[in-house]
Scaffold this active site. Structure first.
Site, mmCIF file in Angstrom:
data_model
loop_
_atom_site.group_PDB
_atom_site.id
_atom_site.type_symbol
_atom_site.label_atom_id
_atom_site.label_comp_id
_atom_site.label_asym_id
_atom_site.label_seq_id
_atom_site.Cartn_x
_atom_site.Cartn_y
_atom_site.Cartn_z
ATOM 1 N N TYR A 45 0.296 -1.590 0.178
ATOM 2 C CA TYR A 45 0.296 -0.191 -0.161
ATOM 3 C C TYR A 45 0.821 1.368 0.054
ATOM 4 O O TYR A 45 0.265 1.909 -0.205
ATOM 5 C CB TYR A 45 -0.263 0.011 0.875
ATOM 6 C CG TYR A 45 -2.361 -0.699 1.101
ATOM 7 C CD1 TYR A 45 -2.495 -1.110 -0.179
ATOM 8 C CD2 TYR A 45 -2.769 -0.473 2.254
ATOM 9 C CE1 TYR A 45 -3.493 -1.398 -0.609
ATOM 10 C CE2 TYR A 45 -4.293 -1.046 2.430
ATOM 11 C CZ TYR A 45 -4.824 -1.660 0.955
ATOM 12 O OH TYR A 45 -5.966 -2.341 0.621
ATOM 13 N N CYS A 77 -2.707 -1.669 9.994
ATOM 14 C CA CYS A 77 -2.122 -1.367 8.842
ATOM 15 C C CYS A 77 -2.153 -0.191 9.110
ATOM 16 O O CYS A 77 -3.552 1.395 9.058
ATOM 17 C CB CYS A 77 -2.549 -1.327 7.727
ATOM 18 S SG CYS A 77 -1.951 -0.647 6.077
ATOM 19 N N THR A 79 -0.874 2.084 7.238
ATOM 20 C CA THR A 79 -0.661 2.996 5.455
ATOM 21 C C THR A 79 -2.274 3.286 5.295
ATOM 22 O O THR A 79 -2.662 4.366 4.366
ATOM 23 C CB THR A 79 -0.283 2.284 4.599
ATOM 24 O OG1 THR A 79 1.435 2.025 5.307
ATOM 25 C CG2 THR A 79 0.443 2.799 3.530
ATOM 26 N N CYS A 192 4.743 0.012 11.099
ATOM 27 C CA CYS A 192 3.623 -0.527 9.954
ATOM 28 C C CYS A 192 3.865 -1.700 10.708
ATOM 29 O O CYS A 192 5.162 -2.804 11.333
ATOM 30 C CB CYS A 192 4.954 -1.259 8.943
ATOM 31 S SG CYS A 192 4.152 -1.615 7.451
ATOM 32 N N THR A 193 2.707 -2.714 10.053
ATOM 33 C CA THR A 193 2.413 -3.577 11.283
ATOM 34 C C THR A 193 3.314 -4.732 10.394
ATOM 35 O O THR A 193 3.797 -5.815 11.820
ATOM 36 C CB THR A 193 1.225 -4.059 10.669
ATOM 37 O OG1 THR A 193 0.524 -3.984 9.864
ATOM 38 C CG2 THR A 193 0.077 -2.957 11.726
#
Ligand code: DGL
Length: 270
Positions: A45, A77, A79, A192-193
């Site tokens: 993404y 997420c 993003t 960020c995961t």
């Protein structure tokens, strides 16, 4: 009496990084069915145009909400959350959304040197949402935003194969480390995961030790707090926790991986 919510929670990510949140959530929320959705057809993404990504996510959520009627949704997420959480809440007002956003506030509270880095996708780094968090909570710190082009993909490779190019990890994290007037970066926010899965490799390749902030457990706890305030029906334990992928063909190793997290893979609805 208010209608009981479906005893399920839907986790959404662009890929398999959101499993870092599911791992924590399955431990503390056994009374809910876990539905993991990876928009892997659109991964990563980080490089998407904002308007196009927003359209794509809105369409996906129409399908997902219709198919699963989840009691709660976690956007696992950064993003996606920093772009779409407000929009999704307005578009689906009956749904409760939990977002995942960069942990800038805890980092600003914890830093001793005043030098904090936020490691994220280029998308998260660009977002106004992220800039606003810094202005609101980290005014007295020097926050360096580091947009990494490749780390999410490196994390996916590592999760699938168990191997990662450590030199590539070192290169991606290097800009996080700042030395200024005798002070050094002491906190790196993993925004960020996907990144918690590479945390050990980051520790190993970092030029000096720092505190790496991983929010997976905090997101799961936030979800638990909301769940405790809402009314859910009883879980039917004959329905398994599942993972669905937007690509037609999730690879065998991804299915194996999902199963390692207690999820059986099912086809995307519709
Ligand atoms: N896991 C996602 C996040 O938390 C991003 C990965 C990507 O699609 O680039 O930001």
């Amino acid at each position: 009496m208010a209608e009981l919510r479906d005893p399920s929670v839907l986790f959404f990510d662009s890929g398999i990084g959101g499993l870092s949140v599911v791992k924590e959530a399955r431990i503390i929320l056994p009374g809910l069915r876990h539905i993991y959705v990876a928009d892997d057809a659109a991964f990563p993404y980080g490089a998407w145009d904002e308007a196009e990504l927003l359209d794509r996510m809105t369409g996906l959520f129409e399908t997902l909400i219709e198919a699963f009627r989840p009691g709660l949704i976690v956007i696992a997420c950064n993003t996606a959350s920093t772009l779409a959480i407000g929009h999704l809440r307005r578009a689906f007002p009956d749904q409760v959304f939990v977002g995942t956003v960069p942990a800038i506030k805890p980092a600003a509270e914890r830093t001793r040197s005043g030098l904090v880095s936020v490691l994220a996708t280029p998308g998260t780094v660009r977002r106004q949402y992220t800039r606003d968090l810094i202005r609101q909570y980290a005014g007295q710190c020097h926050v360096r935003l580091v947009g990494s082009e490749h780390l999410a993909e490196l994390a996916e490779d590592y999760m699938r194969t168990g191997f990662v190019d450590e030199e590539a990890v070192r290169r991606e994290i290097a800009p996080c480390f700042v030395e200024e007037n005798g002070r050094r970066t002491d906190i790196v926010v993993l925004a960020c995961t996907h990144y918690p899965f590479l945390a050990n490799r980051m520790r190993k390749t970092a030029p000096w030790p720092v505190d790496w902030i991983d929010t997976s457990e905090a997101i799961a706890r936030r979800t638990l707090t909301l769940v405790e305030q809402m009314q859910f029906g009883p879980r039917d334990f004959s329905l398994p926790d599942i993972a669905v992928f937007t690509s037609d063909d999730p690879r065998t190793e991804v299915m194996r991986l999902a199963s390692g997290f207690g999820l059986s893979t099912e086809p995307f609805p519709g």
